[in-house]
Design a protein around this motif. Structure first.
Motif, mmCIF file in Angstrom:
data_model
loop_
_atom_site.group_PDB
_atom_site.id
_atom_site.type_symbol
_atom_site.label_atom_id
_atom_site.label_comp_id
_atom_site.label_asym_id
_atom_site.label_seq_id
_atom_site.Cartn_x
_atom_site.Cartn_y
_atom_site.Cartn_z
ATOM 1 N N SER A 36 -53.149 -4.271 -110.163
ATOM 2 C CA SER A 36 -54.288 -3.423 -110.501
ATOM 3 C C SER A 36 -55.332 -3.508 -109.393
ATOM 4 N N LEU A 37 -55.794 -2.340 -108.947
ATOM 5 C CA LEU A 37 -56.846 -2.281 -107.920
ATOM 6 C C LEU A 37 -58.060 -1.576 -108.500
ATOM 7 N N ALA A 38 -59.241 -1.988 -108.039
ATOM 8 C CA ALA A 38 -60.478 -1.400 -108.578
ATOM 9 C C ALA A 38 -60.656 0.045 -108.130
ATOM 10 N N GLY A 39 -60.116 0.372 -106.961
ATOM 11 C CA GLY A 39 -60.262 1.739 -106.442
ATOM 12 C C GLY A 39 -61.462 1.889 -105.524
ATOM 13 N N ARG A 40 -61.941 0.768 -104.959
ATOM 14 C CA ARG A 40 -63.114 0.836 -104.064
ATOM 15 C C ARG A 40 -62.746 1.344 -102.666
ATOM 16 N N VAL A 41 -61.511 1.063 -102.229
ATOM 17 C CA VAL A 41 -61.090 1.422 -100.869
ATOM 18 C C VAL A 41 -60.387 2.769 -100.932
ATOM 19 N N THR A 42 -60.724 3.670 -100.009
ATOM 20 C CA THR A 42 -60.191 5.030 -100.048
ATOM 21 C C THR A 42 -58.673 5.061 -99.875
ATOM 22 N N SER A 43 -58.160 4.327 -98.887
ATOM 23 C CA SER A 43 -56.701 4.312 -98.663
ATOM 24 C C SER A 43 -56.201 2.872 -98.693
ATOM 25 N N PRO A 44 -56.058 2.302 -99.876
ATOM 26 C CA PRO A 44 -55.640 0.899 -99.943
ATOM 27 C C PRO A 44 -54.198 0.712 -99.461
ATOM 28 N N VAL A 45 -53.908 -0.487 -98.967
ATOM 29 C CA VAL A 45 -52.535 -0.828 -98.632
ATOM 30 C C VAL A 45 -51.872 -1.215 -99.951
#
Ligand code: NAP
Length: 251
Positions: A36-45
């Motif tokens: 699960s990612l918070a979604g803060r980074v536009t293009s996460p790895v």
């Protein structure tokens, strides 16, 4: 016929360690893994395995998600400064009864040649900064940049993955980059911008540690923001290997 996974691990991610853990688990057919990612980074790895992006809607949302998706283990591998999420994970585990582990890389420790000043928060760092230097390499992330916006006599080089939003200091250069960073690059950066103080969170880990080595070599002081508190009583692993051991021994 391949065997069905017997465990579903939810990794609360956003760190290198979270990605490494997902890589290790997705290679093991006994595990289904969701990061699960918070979604803060536009293009996460994105790590291997399943991913979901965005908040759960607080403690009850997280607890409900884990139950609805038959999660057997939760690993809080969020960044050491993602304070809210670690507490949410702790409270959600108490509601769901699903075992929780915190995967936290150890913090950094100063060496004899280091000149470190510790701050208790970003606001405390902003208070202490004018006494330490005027050309700042700021590596505490774009989210807290507004904390330094009132420092009108200070020049900042701020490095982050995505551009900042909201109030920023008037004398600011933004460098968009994603770690890891090499020692030679960090040396060159400090010299080229005539940096006289480094500001960093005590994030720990090797990916961003070379800036501290470069500062030490150049005789530049570092202002190090201490980690926020963590919830009591959550078992902790300091490495991906230790987290794998916990998973194999925790039913
Ligand atoms: P935070 O203050 O602890 O969390 C704020 C809210 O963001 C949480 O209540 C949760 O929303 C949501 N959230 C945080 N991590 C999440 C995750 N892994 N998956 C789904 N939702 C998540 O977190 P933050 O400091 O804003 O950091 C956000 C993310 O960036 C974290 O995942 C962290 O690992 C990563 N990160 C943070 C830093 C840092 O310095 N803070 C540095 C590098 C990476 P809901 O309550 O709606 O569930």
């Amino acid at each position: 016929m391949s065997a069905e996974p017997t465990h579903h691990v939810l990794i609360l991610g956003g760190t290198t360690e979270a990605r490494r853990l997902a890589e290790a688990l997705s290679a093991d057919p006994a595990y289904r893994v969701t990061t699960s990612l918070a979604g803060r980074v536009t293009s996460p790895v994105l790590p291997p395995g399943e991913t979901r992006i965005g908040g759960f809607g607080g403690v009850t949302g997280l607890a409900a998600w884990t139950v609805a998706h038959d999660v057997t283990h939760v690993i809080d591998a969020t960044h050491p400064f993602a304070e809210r999420m670690s507490f949410n994970a702790w409270e959600a585990a108490a509601l769901s009864g699903i075992p929780l582990l915190a995967l936290r890389r150890p913090g950094w420790t100063p060496e004899p040649a280091d000149d470190w000043t510790f701050a208790d928060s970003l606001a405390d760092a902003a208070d202490r900064l004018p006494a330490l230097g005027t050309r700042v390499f700021l590596t505490t992330g774009r989210m807290g940049l507004h904390t330094f916006a009132h420092l009108t006599d200070t020049w900042f080089l701020m490095r982050s993955v995505d551009p900042p939003a909201g109030p920023v200091p008037p004398h600011l250069e933004v460098l968009l980059a994603r770690g890891p960073f090499t020692l030679s690059d960090e040396r060159e950066l400090l010299a080229r911008h005539r940096i006289d103080v480094l500001v960093t969170k005590d994030s720990g880990g090797s990916a961003t540690a070379p800036k501290l080595t470069a500062a030490r070599e150049a005789g530049i002081p570092a202002l190090v923001v201490r980690r926020p508190p963590v919830p009591d009583g959550v078992p902790e692993a300091g490495s991906v290997q230790a987290a794998l051991t916990w998973l194999r021994t925790t039913a």
